[in-house]
Design an enzyme around this catalytic site. Structure first.
Site, PDB file in Angstrom:
ATOM      1  CG  LEU A  40      12.937  50.893  14.984  1.00 48.74           C
ATOM      2  CD1 LEU A  40      11.526  51.459  14.806  1.00 48.74           C
ATOM      3  CD2 LEU A  40      13.626  51.599  16.149  1.00 48.74           C
ATOM      4  CG  HIS A  41      16.505  44.402  17.119  1.00 47.86           C
ATOM      5  ND1 HIS A  41      17.403  45.360  16.750  1.00 47.86           N
ATOM      6  CD2 HIS A  41      17.113  43.634  18.042  1.00 47.86           C
ATOM      7  CE1 HIS A  41      18.530  45.169  17.416  1.00 47.86           C
ATOM      8  NE2 HIS A  41      18.392  44.123  18.209  1.00 47.86           N
ATOM      9  NE  ARG A  42      18.522  47.495  21.575  1.00 45.12           N
ATOM     10  CZ  ARG A  42      19.357  46.469  21.488  1.00 45.12           C
ATOM     11  NH1 ARG A  42      19.059  45.309  22.036  1.00 45.12           N
ATOM     12  NH2 ARG A  42      20.507  46.578  20.881  1.00 45.12           N
ATOM     13  NE  ARG A  56      13.091  40.754  20.353  1.00 45.41           N
ATOM     14  CZ  ARG A  56      12.580  40.118  21.412  1.00 45.41           C
ATOM     15  NH1 ARG A  56      11.327  40.308  21.751  1.00 45.41           N
ATOM     16  NH2 ARG A  56      13.299  39.305  22.121  1.00 45.41           N
ATOM     17  CG  ASP A 108      15.792  49.495  18.391  1.00 42.33           C
ATOM     18  OD1 ASP A 108      16.491  48.828  17.589  1.00 42.33           O
ATOM     19  OD2 ASP A 108      14.658  49.121  18.762  1.00 42.33           O
TER      20      ASP A 108
END
Ligand code: UD1
Length: 365
Positions: free
Chosen positions: A207-209, A242, A281
């Site tokens: 997950l990084h969005r 992030r 994601d």
């Protein structure tokens, strides 16, 4: 001379097959030459150098070293520095791949200096303008001369925007070329035994969005739903920088979810290939799970890669924690759809692209 642009992690696996085909033809007397330009958007060894090394990509000829920043800061820095390079020594074509900020920034710069632009992975659309990648796709496609596409849907999207068919080439997916070329080289990460991983007995989570990970509370709810839904099996979570920032601020604790560093290409895809399912994601990961036949749950409201859902193993769940719990229940009780391989995702896309480039650039040397 073709400028091949890379900037961020998902670019590296997309250019590798194009470069290897150019090198192969060069060794056989082929005429096309290239200059590999790294913008420096991703600069950590784990986000960049490891991929060059594992995928045998030559050292970049130029590194613009732009580093991190806001969207506008990155775009501006890339454009200013790439403009200087092109003004000193222009190429005959600027080839950009995918949807990262580096691709858009270099495409604009080249086109304004009269250098034609080719876009690999053109024409895909999520319809979600909240994602910087969607803006990058729209802008890049609006100013490209030639379009290499991964699906018939992408061609249809381009036709709707007025692109004529003679500028579009449905060639398949270079990311899948790289996956198929490396399938037998995939290797177990070192933490495999320590985490007690068993083939088919763990999840992979990425997950990084910004929309999922930048809001701490929502991110914590997603992680809690996953942690409850995986029923005691481990989930390996290679953490993007992030995401790491938010997790540190949250004081992360979700039972069963094991944080590890961003993984190199061969280790990451080994994990995917042997997983029970992948929760993600990312867009690119949904293509890889499709080709490997691994169940994939996408925590977004849309996808720019509909063939991963209609043909492949991907399902779009949105970001409602209850939908995630329900999908995990379904996986444990009924299993998952089997899926097939999209057209032309056959490992030969790099060859097709270079063959087209040779015909587009008859006088290039
Ligand atoms: C970028 C791409 C995204 C892609 C992702 C894969 C855009 C708009 N987004 O998002 O499509 O899926 O790469 O990784 O281009 N950072 C580091 N080290 C690095 C690179 C980044 O610490 O080597 C940090 C930055 O300081 C920043 C954050 O990670 O805080 C985000 O980096 P950035 O390149 O802006 O976007 P990504 O989220 O990586």
């Amino acid at each position: 001379m073709i400028d091949i642009i890379v900037g961020a992690r998902p670019n590296f696996m997309k250019v590798a097959p194009i470069i290897s085909e150019l090198e192969k033809r060069k060794a056989g007397g082929g005429r096309l030459r290239y200059r590999l330009v790294h913008t420096g958007q991703h600069y950590d060894a784990r986000m960049s150098d490891d991929f060059f090394e594992q995928l045998g990509i030559p050292h970049p000829d130029v590194n613009l070293e732009v580093g991190s920043g806001t969207q506008a800061e990155q775009t501006g820095a890339i454009m200013t520095r790439y403009e200087r390079l092109v003004m000193e020594k222009p190429g005959s074509l600027c080839l950009v791949v995918g949807d990262v900020t580096s691709s858009m920034a270099c495409a604009i710069t080249a086109q304004k200096l009269g250098v034609p632009v080719a876009h690999v992975e053109a024409g895909i659309r999520s319809g979600d303008w909240g994602m910087p990648e969607e803006i990058n796709r729209i802008v890049t496609d609006a100013i490209s001369d030639w379009f290499f596409t991964t699906s018939a849907t992408a061609n249809e999207n381009l036709i709707k925007t007025g692109v004529s068919e003679d500028r579009m080439f449905f060639v398949g997916n270079t990311m899948i070329d790289t996956l198929l070329a490396n399938m037998e080289r995939l290797r177990r990460p070192r933490f495999w035994d320590r985490l007690g991983l068993q083939p088919g007995g763990y999840f992979v989570l990425t997950l990084h969005r910004p929309s999922n990970v930048d809001q701490g509370r929502q991110f914590a709810q997603l992680l809690r739903a996953i942690s409850e839904g995986i029923r005691g099996l481990p989930a390996v979570f290679p953490v993007h920088p992030r995401t790491r920032k938010t997790l540190d601020a949250l004081g992360f604790d979700a039972p069963g979810i094991h944080l590890v560093d961003p993984q190199p290409y061969l280790e990451f895809n080994y994990l995917v290939r042997h997983a029970k399912a992948v929760i993600t994601d990312s867009g690119g990961v949904t293509e890889e799970t499709t080709v490997m036949g691994i169940p994939c749950m996408t925590l977004r409201d849309s996808t720019e890669r509909p063939e991963t859902v209609t043909t492949g193993t991907n399902e779009i769940l949105g970001v409602d924690p209850n939908a995630i719990r329900a999908a995990l229940d379904r996986l444990f009780s009924h299993g998952w759809k089997k899926g097939g391989i999209p057209e032309k995702w056959d490992g030969r896309t790099g060859e097709r692209i270079v063959a087209v480039l040779e015909s587009l650039l008859p006088n290039d040397a």
